[in-house]
Design an enzyme around this catalytic site. Structure first.
Site, PDB file in Angstrom:
ATOM      1  N   ASP A  10       0.667  -1.278  -0.247  1.00  0.00           N
ATOM      2  CA  ASP A  10      -0.123  -0.172  -0.062  1.00  0.00           C
ATOM      3  C   ASP A  10       0.830   0.771   0.035  1.00  0.00           C
ATOM      4  O   ASP A  10       1.597   1.418   0.917  1.00  0.00           O
ATOM      5  CB  ASP A  10      -1.028   0.261   1.487  1.00  0.00           C
ATOM      6  CG  ASP A  10      -2.185  -0.917   1.254  1.00  0.00           C
ATOM      7  OD1 ASP A  10      -1.779  -2.033   0.539  1.00  0.00           O
ATOM      8  OD2 ASP A  10      -2.904  -0.678   2.412  1.00  0.00           O
ATOM      9  N   ASP A  28     -15.446  -2.984  -1.905  1.00  0.00           N
ATOM     10  CA  ASP A  28     -14.943  -2.375  -0.399  1.00  0.00           C
ATOM     11  C   ASP A  28     -15.744  -2.193   0.252  1.00  0.00           C
ATOM     12  O   ASP A  28     -16.839  -1.758   0.015  1.00  0.00           O
ATOM     13  CB  ASP A  28     -13.595  -1.205  -0.572  1.00  0.00           C
ATOM     14  CG  ASP A  28     -13.300  -1.601  -1.669  1.00  0.00           C
ATOM     15  OD1 ASP A  28     -12.236  -2.405  -1.109  1.00  0.00           O
ATOM     16  OD2 ASP A  28     -12.411  -0.359  -1.659  1.00  0.00           O
TER      17      ASP A  28
END
Length: 238
Positions: A8, A129
């Site tokens: 990330d 998500d």
């Protein structure tokens, strides 16, 4: 089942967030390309990349770091975060990215997902998500009334390569993945599903492997950096 180690990216560094909060970032490596190379050298077949700044900005922000990663590895990589138009999709695939992950636009511009999947077969994934079964967008900052399974089913005939399902409440929290919800989604659609969020032990990976639904893979980040999951052991188990 493929193990996707997560890198990330925030401000050019390799970080992990807690439940998607940008303020709750822990820096694990300031050289993302070296981190990607280490994952490849350990035997990983894929690398999962997220442009966190990009997810909020709506356009690529950590492009230089992603390009450095692509130059450092030979295994395929997938990238999500801020990819919201055809030009960006084309640009990343031309630069050697194996798969783009479309999240916010899957809700707001589903026709773009279909167009991209037609143009680049096998190279477009949908990132879903969710908090409490509902889809969140724009770096998880906005919640919608769209249900996870409804969104996934809407792309059944679109030719997308995979669905990456993240339970936001589990992400980075080291509390285990939402195995039941992930398995239910995988059973509801024919598109390959990749589990994300909360994978924090070898037992979690085995639970996903043995959940009774055919999962394509699982993404893990913090647990690999913290050493809670031994990478070689995990690769052997899957």
């Amino acid at each position: 089942m493929i193990l996707y180690p997560a890198i990330d990216l925030k401000d050019g560094q390799c970080v992990r967030l807690l439940r998607g909060e940008m303020e709750a970032a822990t820096v694990f490596n300031d050289n993302p390309a070296a981190q990607a190379r280490a994952f490849q050298d350990a035997g990983c077949e894929w690398i999962h990349l997220v442009d966190l700044n990009g997810a909020f900005a709506g356009e690529p922000v950590n492009g230089a770091a992603v390009e450095a990663i692509l130059a450092a590895i030979d295994v395929p990589a997938q990238l999500g975060g801020g990819i919201r138009d055809m030009a960006t999709i084309e640009g990343w695939i031309e630069k050697g990215l194996a798969r783009v992950i479309l999240g916010t636009v899957a809700v707001e511009k589903p026709e773009l997902v279909r167009e991209a999947a037609r143009a680049f077969p096998g190279k477009v994934a949908v990132g879903i998500d969710a908090r409490n079964g509902r889809v969140a967008t724009k770096g998880w900052a906005e919640e919608t009334d769209v249900m996870v399974t409804d969104l996934a089913k809407s792309f059944e005939d679109a030719g997308v390569a995979a669905i990456i399902y993240t339970d936001i409440n589990r992400d980075g929290a080291m509390q285990g993945p939402n195995v039941d919800a992930t398995a239910a989604l995988a059973r509801a659609v024919s598109i390959p599903v990749i589990a994300s969020g909360g994978v924090s032990s070898l037992a979690d990976l085995i639970a996903l492997r043995d959940c009774g639904a055919s999962l394509n893979g699982a993404i893990s980040g913090r647990a690999l950096y913290d050493g809670a999951i031994d990478l070689k052991e995990a690769l052997a188990a899957l």
